[in-house]
Design a protein around this motif. Structure first.
Motif: not given
Lengths: 72, 277
Positions: A34-38, A50-63, B123-125
């Protein structure tokens, strides 16, 4: 898009398999189906959101975020 | 379905759920994932007394893949004598993927029909809204596929009444009452009794309980005149700290308990007659 922290491998320290299986480099463990779908952004999932362990700093942007739906 | 039915020697239907869509071989290497290994384990369970097999499909990496349900069905038909195939239409994938479970050739005799969504992780529903439930129910009825009405919690029983009121189901209504963590009904004997008392007339119920609750609550179901589902989809362990060696190991224990309770297991032919397949 596939998560950059996802790999496919046949083994780790505790397991050995006939086929390659999804493996998370962040948690250093194999990923459930199920997590592999994410990880693979299937079915409308987005691993950055949606991933609970994805490093959030990698989604940050300067914009500055664009306001598409202002409240006033 | 009642305690009286148990006393009157009504037979118990045993379903095996060998694979599911939640766990992988990293959690238990004995979990069958590929068509041939699923079929091999299902055949062993049929030999012991399983009348129905609840099937999911995986790809070569062990990930969910609805398009391979045909291959799983084909392998089971090749390996088994007469077991009833019940394909999943559940899970977290889109409607177009889930409907593959009722579009095999030939169509399965049964298919699961989730009566509402449930949560996984943060997040999964699952996408089981009424629109999708109605579409699946209509296609199943058109094709003569018996829906196994999966009720993950009490409110989902209300959703079955809604389908009955709309004339979307034919009796007997075959419930699968799910007990476990999260969105599922809390796994207690009191909740089993309560839920069973809320079922409509002309119902049969099957009980599914997750993990360590599988053994005691399926046993309770037999005494209440209900049916049972066991297997590694719902429970990867034989006992605390000891992984199940196979689905057959779990089925064999349930068959042994049924024998001790003098609750005979229904054959596939008897199950077809009982459920009107």
């Amino acid at each position: 898009m596939t998560c950059p922290h996802l790999s496919y491998r046949r083994s780790d320290d505790d397991h050995e398999f006939e086929n390659e299986r999804p493996y998370c480099e962040v948690t250093e463990s194999f990923v459930s189906p199920m997590k592999a779908d994410i990880c693979n952004n299937r079915h409308g999932f987005d691993y950055t959101r949606d991933c609970e362990v994805y490093p959030q700093e990698e989604t940050a942007t300067d914009e500055e975020p664009e306001l598409t739906n202002p409240v006033d | 379905m009642s305690y009286e039915d148990y006393l009157n020697d009504e037979k118990t239907i045993l379903t095996v759920a060998p694979t599911g869509g939640v766990h992988g071989k990293d959690k238990n290497p004995n979990l069958p994932e590929q068509p041939e290994e699923i079929a091999e384990q299902v055949a062993a369970c049929e030999e012991i007394g399983a009348a129905i097999c609840h099937l999911h499909a995986r790809d070569e990496h062990g990930e969910n893949d609805a398009e391979r349900i045909q291959a799983v069905n084909d392998a089971v038909r090749d390996r088994c004598d007469d077991i009833i195939i019940q394909n999943t239409t559940g899970g977290q994938s889109t409607y177009d993927a889930r409907v593959e479970g009722i579009r095999t050739e030939p169509a399965p005799e049964m298919a699961s029909l989730d009566m509402g969504p449930f949560n996984r992780g943060k997040h999964i529903i699952t996408e089981h809204n009424r629109h999708n439930i109605d579409r699946l129910a209509a296609e199943m009825r058109e094709k003569g596929i018996k829906p196994e009405l999966e009720c993950f919690n009490n409110g989902h029983v209300n959703e079955v009444y809604r389908l009955i009121d709309r004339g979307a189901l034919e009796p007997p209504y075959y419930f699968n009452l799910v007990f476990g963590h999260g969105t599922f009904t809390p796994p207690t004997p009191e909740n089993v009794l309560n839920l069973v008392s809320n079922l409509p007339e002309n119902s049969e119920f099957n009980l599914l309980a997750v993990g360590r609750h599988q053994l005691p609550l399926t046993t309770l179901s037999m005494i209440l005149g209900g049916h049972v589902r066991v297997g590694m989809e719902d429970n990867l362990y034989y006992r605390s700290g000891e992984q199940a060696r196979s689905n057959a190991q779990l089925v064999e224990r349930t068959a042994r308990i049924a024998d001790l309770l003098e609750a005979d297991l229904a054959t596939p032919a008897e199950t077809r007659k009982r459920l009107g397949l």
